[in-house]
Write an enzyme that holds these catalytic residues in place. Structure first.
Site, PDB file in Angstrom:
ATOM      1  N   LYS A  22       0.836  -1.209   0.000  1.00  0.00           N
ATOM      2  CA  LYS A  22       0.000   0.000   0.000  1.00  0.00           C
ATOM      3  C   LYS A  22       0.869   1.257   0.000  1.00  0.00           C
ATOM      4  CE  LYS A  22      -1.796   1.666   3.993  1.00  0.00           C
ATOM      5  NZ  LYS A  22      -1.490   3.093   4.231  1.00  0.00           N
ATOM      6  N   ASN A  23       1.805   1.308   0.932  1.00  0.00           N
ATOM      7  CA  ASN A  23       2.573   2.544   1.095  1.00  0.00           C
ATOM      8  C   ASN A  23       3.614   2.759   0.002  1.00  0.00           C
ATOM      9  OD1 ASN A  23       1.009   3.158   3.226  1.00  0.00           O
ATOM     10  ND2 ASN A  23       2.495   2.632   4.811  1.00  0.00           N
ATOM     11  N   ARG A  93      -4.878  10.120   4.608  1.00  0.00           N
ATOM     12  CA  ARG A  93      -3.879  11.171   4.791  1.00  0.00           C
ATOM     13  C   ARG A  93      -2.834  11.195   3.685  1.00  0.00           C
ATOM     14  NH1 ARG A  93      -2.861  13.776   9.070  1.00  0.00           N
ATOM     15  NH2 ARG A  93      -0.688  13.604   8.416  1.00  0.00           N
ATOM     16  N   CYS A 117      -6.052  12.184  13.029  1.00  0.00           N
ATOM     17  CA  CYS A 117      -6.603  10.852  12.806  1.00  0.00           C
ATOM     18  C   CYS A 117      -6.446  10.062  14.093  1.00  0.00           C
ATOM     19  CB  CYS A 117      -5.949  10.159  11.624  1.00  0.00           C
ATOM     20  SG  CYS A 117      -4.265   9.683  11.926  1.00  0.00           S
ATOM     21  N   ARG A 122      -0.644  14.165  13.593  1.00  0.00           N
ATOM     22  CA  ARG A 122      -0.049  13.983  12.270  1.00  0.00           C
ATOM     23  C   ARG A 122      -0.009  15.264  11.415  1.00  0.00           C
ATOM     24  NH1 ARG A 122      -1.829   8.359   9.726  1.00  0.00           N
ATOM     25  NH2 ARG A 122       0.114   8.642   8.584  1.00  0.00           N
ATOM     26  N   PRO A 123       0.746  16.261  11.895  1.00  0.00           N
ATOM     27  CA  PRO A 123       0.855  17.495  11.102  1.00  0.00           C
ATOM     28  C   PRO A 123       1.668  17.297   9.820  1.00  0.00           C
ATOM     29  CG  PRO A 123       2.318  17.574  13.016  1.00  0.00           C
ATOM     30  CD  PRO A 123       1.568  16.268  13.098  1.00  0.00           C
ATOM     31  N   VAL A 124       1.641  18.318   8.939  1.00  0.00           N
ATOM     32  CA  VAL A 124       2.428  18.244   7.691  1.00  0.00           C
ATOM     33  C   VAL A 124       3.359  19.451   7.582  1.00  0.00           C
ATOM     34  CG1 VAL A 124       0.870  16.751   6.359  1.00  0.00           C
ATOM     35  CG2 VAL A 124       0.454  19.217   6.414  1.00  0.00           C
ATOM     36  N   ASP A 309       4.048   0.429  12.147  1.00  0.00           N
ATOM     37  CA  ASP A 309       2.916  -0.263  11.513  1.00  0.00           C
ATOM     38  C   ASP A 309       2.822  -1.741  11.917  1.00  0.00           C
ATOM     39  OD1 ASP A 309       2.267   2.099  10.308  1.00  0.00           O
ATOM     40  OD2 ASP A 309       3.110   1.608   8.358  1.00  0.00           O
ATOM     41  N   ILE A 331       6.942   6.739  17.366  1.00  0.00           N
ATOM     42  CA  ILE A 331       6.650   7.516  16.151  1.00  0.00           C
ATOM     43  C   ILE A 331       5.372   8.351  16.308  1.00  0.00           C
ATOM     44  CG2 ILE A 331       6.286   7.410  13.632  1.00  0.00           C
ATOM     45  CD1 ILE A 331       9.031   6.341  14.360  1.00  0.00           C
ATOM     46  N   ARG A 401      -9.004  -0.560   4.035  1.00  0.00           N
ATOM     47  CA  ARG A 401      -8.174   0.539   3.502  1.00  0.00           C
ATOM     48  C   ARG A 401      -6.787   0.024   3.140  1.00  0.00           C
ATOM     49  NH1 ARG A 401      -6.740   4.583   7.327  1.00  0.00           N
ATOM     50  NH2 ARG A 401      -5.260   4.851   5.648  1.00  0.00           N
TER      51      ARG A 401
HETATM   52  N1  EPU Z   1       5.514  14.658  11.513  1.00  0.00           N
HETATM   53  C1  EPU Z   1       5.395  15.980  11.842  1.00  0.00           C
HETATM   54  N2  EPU Z   1       5.305  16.903  10.825  1.00  0.00           N
HETATM   55  C2  EPU Z   1       5.327  16.535   9.520  1.00  0.00           C
HETATM   56  C3  EPU Z   1       5.438  15.166   9.186  1.00  0.00           C
HETATM   57  C4  EPU Z   1       5.535  14.238  10.208  1.00  0.00           C
HETATM   58  O1  EPU Z   1       5.397  16.359  13.030  1.00  0.00           O
HETATM   59  O2  EPU Z   1       5.250  17.412   8.653  1.00  0.00           O
HETATM   60  C5  EPU Z   1       5.619  13.643  12.579  1.00  0.00           C
HETATM   61  C6  EPU Z   1       4.374  12.748  12.626  1.00  0.00           C
HETATM   62  O3  EPU Z   1       3.344  13.326  13.385  1.00  0.00           O
HETATM   63  C7  EPU Z   1       4.929  11.487  13.227  1.00  0.00           C
HETATM   64  C8  EPU Z   1       6.332  11.414  12.636  1.00  0.00           C
HETATM   65  O4  EPU Z   1       6.655  12.751  12.248  1.00  0.00           O
HETATM   66  O5  EPU Z   1       5.008  11.629  14.629  1.00  0.00           O
HETATM   67  C9  EPU Z   1       6.505  10.485  11.437  1.00  0.00           C
HETATM   68  O6  EPU Z   1       5.465  10.675  10.511  1.00  0.00           O
HETATM   69  P1  EPU Z   1       5.621  10.379   8.932  1.00  0.00           P
HETATM   70  O7  EPU Z   1       5.528  11.682   8.223  1.00  0.00           O
HETATM   71  O8  EPU Z   1       6.814   9.540   8.693  1.00  0.00           O
HETATM   72  O9  EPU Z   1       4.322   9.528   8.635  1.00  0.00           O
HETATM   73  P2  EPU Z   1       3.512   9.537   7.287  1.00  0.00           P
HETATM   74  O10 EPU Z   1       4.428   9.829   6.174  1.00  0.00           O
HETATM   75  O11 EPU Z   1       2.297  10.377   7.442  1.00  0.00           O
HETATM   76  C10 EPU Z   1       3.852   7.022   6.666  1.00  0.00           C
HETATM   77  C11 EPU Z   1       2.967   5.836   6.407  1.00  0.00           C
HETATM   78  C12 EPU Z   1       2.334   5.386   7.720  1.00  0.00           C
HETATM   79  C13 EPU Z   1       3.473   4.981   8.666  1.00  0.00           C
HETATM   80  C14 EPU Z   1       4.413   6.181   8.856  1.00  0.00           C
HETATM   81  C15 EPU Z   1       5.631   5.857   9.715  1.00  0.00           C
HETATM   82  C16 EPU Z   1       2.246   6.222   4.138  1.00  0.00           C
HETATM   83  C17 EPU Z   1       1.158   6.544   3.204  1.00  0.00           C
HETATM   84  N3  EPU Z   1       1.944   6.231   5.436  1.00  0.00           N
HETATM   85  O12 EPU Z   1       3.019   8.037   7.221  1.00  0.00           O
HETATM   86  O13 EPU Z   1       1.551   4.236   7.437  1.00  0.00           O
HETATM   87  O14 EPU Z   1       2.942   4.613   9.912  1.00  0.00           O
HETATM   88  O15 EPU Z   1       4.886   6.644   7.583  1.00  0.00           O
HETATM   89  O16 EPU Z   1       6.341   4.809   9.171  1.00  0.00           O
HETATM   90  O17 EPU Z   1       3.351   5.903   3.707  1.00  0.00           O
HETATM   91  C18 EPU Z   1      -0.203   2.721   7.780  1.00  0.00           C
HETATM   92  O18 EPU Z   1       0.112   2.188   6.705  1.00  0.00           O
HETATM   93  O19 EPU Z   1      -1.026   2.197   8.575  1.00  0.00           O
HETATM   94  C19 EPU Z   1       0.389   4.001   8.145  1.00  0.00           C
HETATM   95  C20 EPU Z   1      -0.114   4.790   9.084  1.00  0.00           C
END
Ligand code: EPU
Length: 422
Positions: A22-23, A93, A117, A122-124, A309, A331, A401
């Site tokens: 998926k990812n 997301r 969520c 989970r900010p960006v 995960d 995480i 999902r």
């Molecule tokens: N974070 C921030 N700001 C940001 C981005 C991240 O504070 O701008 C924080 C997050 O809140 C978290 C940490 O950094 O505490 C890591 O988050 P990351 O950005 O790596 O997560 P993601 O990219 O949103 C992906 C996977 C998730 C998986 C995580 C960690 C995808 C589509 N999603 O999420 O997968 O848990 O990396 O490995 O690739 C799942 O498949 O069930 C799933 C949640």
């Protein structure tokens, strides 16, 4: 909204094939925005998140074809609207992955903020800050990220404050066609990030350091792929199957794996006493049943550490280990929602902040429980399989999902599961 009724305890046997990741599929599908020509993918898993991604691409004007049985998707990337609306992004997301390709190709994007969520805020902000460093004007208004660039995207050095998987992916798209050199420091090393990077390299991108914390990208025009892009196997699904085999003490053969991507997960299971053989160059895992499991201390971490995960699944398995285990979630801030549900089945787990302490072994007793997020649903199905009596797992759409027909695959291995629509 479907529920699963599971009659346990289950003993499984046979062979199961892992689906495409998926990812990995999602960032590869969003990468099609970077091109003008049709892009075709193979081994696309049949998931709600893929459905949502295709819907998003269609809303942007792209043509999509999906042969669900054959696992093939083609995208005709004729983008007429650079908007990723809230109605879709709130469902998934990963919709934030539209941001990088739209800015890179069209210099303009309006992508809904994903919002919170079940597993935390989970900010960006890291995605936004990095784009600003590349010269992109980013405004956040009315729940949308509006990113636009007047001149050219200019490569620069970006230091991510924390490892971010989709953040690194968004910057790979942008860096690949920006002018000059982009250096990503503290980049994510996850295999899904590497797969996206390698795909871009196959289209002409000049990227070095993939799979390390420093990724260097020399911007260059990209050439659309002429051959179908194959999505790699899902290492989290593979790990989930190993945990299912171990919990139900079943002999299972899990094919379509890449054991090299599962080192930390397999090491943790083996430390518990599990017997797992890697055959066919690590593409098949054979799980041999054992009676006793040892407790464990485990902490989730970015790759190659133990994946967040897989936390819910190993936590459930540790309920069967003899003694006290501790699981630290490093995480996400709120990824223990499944604990309250596991407690309903008899689990002895205490959560303090980001640490869960598990006392085992316990015998689970079936009860009605509710899925809260994707990986939590997998662990609840796992828990249902080892519970005595009937377990009803509701809100199973979370499972759909991210797992391709997990209940059907389980039934073929001997599980007694009925899906009911409510
Ligand atoms: N974070 C921030 N700001 C940001 C981005 C991240 O504070 O701008 C924080 C997050 O809140 C978290 C940490 O950094 O505490 C890591 O988050 P990351 O950005 O790596 O997560 P993601 O990219 O949103 C992906 C996977 C998730 C998986 C995580 C960690 C995808 C589509 N999603 O999420 O997968 O848990 O990396 O490995 O690739 C799942 O498949 O069930 C799933 C949640």
């Amino acid at each position: 909204m479907d529920s699963l009724i599971i009659e346990g305890p289950s003993k499984l046997s046979g062979k199961v094939e892992v689906s495409g990741s998926k990812n990995s599929a999602l960032p590869l599908l969003f990468a099609s925005i970077l091109f003008n020509e049709k892009v075709t993918y193979e081994n696309i898993p049949r998931l709600w998140d893929v459905e949502t991604t295709l819907k998003l691409l269609e809303m942007m004007g792209c043509g999509t074809e999906w042969d669900k049985e054959g696992g093939r998707v083609s995208i005709i990337p004729r983008v007429t609207s650079q908007i990723a609306p809230y109605e879709q992004v709130k469902k998934m997301r990963a919709g934030i992955l539209a941001l990088g390709p739209l800015v890179a190709k069209y210099g303009d994007a309006k992508v809904s903020l994903p919002g919170g969520c079940a597993i935390g805020a989970r900010p960006v902000n890291y995605h936004i800050d990095a784009l600003r460093k590349m010269g992109v004007t980013v405004e956040v208004e009315e729940g949308y990220i509006h990113a636009s660039i007047k001149g050219k995207l200019i490569g620069t050095e970006i230091l991510f404050p924390e490892v971010t998987v989709t953040g690194t992916e968004n910057l790979l798209y942008v860096g690949a066609i920006a002018e000059g050199t982009t250096v990503l420091q503290n980049a994510a090393c996850e295999p899904e990030v590497v797969a996206l990077g390698e795909f871009l390299v196959s289209c002409g991108a000049k990227i070095t350091g993939l799979g390390t914390q420093t990724v260097t990208i020399q911007g260059t025009p990209l050439v659309a792929p002429t051959k179908p892009i194959r999505v790699p196997p899902d290492r989290i699904e593979a790990g989930t199957w190993v945990s299912i085999a171990l919990a139900t003490r079943s002999q299972l053969e899990i094919s379509g794996c890449d054991a090299a991507q599962m080192t930390s997960v397999l090491a943790a299971f083996r430390q518990m006493g599990a017997k797992i053989e890697e055959v066919n160059q690590g593409t098949t895992l054979k799980v041999i049943p054992v009676e006793k499991y040892s407790p464990l201390h485990i902490e989730t971490a970015p790759y190659p550490g133990f994946p967040t995960d897989m936390q819910a699944q190993i936590l459930t398995l540790l309920c069967l280990a003899e003694g006290r285990s501790t699981v630290v979630e490093s995480i996400f801030e709120n990824r223990f929602m499944h604990v309250a549900e596991l407690q309903r089945l008899g689990a002895k787990i205490e959560v303090n902040g980001n640490v869960a302490t598990v006392e085992g072994p316990v015998k689970f007793q079936g009860a009605p429980i509710m899925a809260t997020d994707l990986r939590a649903s997998a662990c609840l199905v796992l828990a249902g399989l080892i519970s005595k009596g009937t377990t009803k797992v509701s809100r199973i759409y979370h499972l759909d999902r991210g797992y391709q027909r997990l209940d059907e695959k389980l039934c073929r291995l001997g599980a007694k599961i009925t899906r009911v629509a409510e």
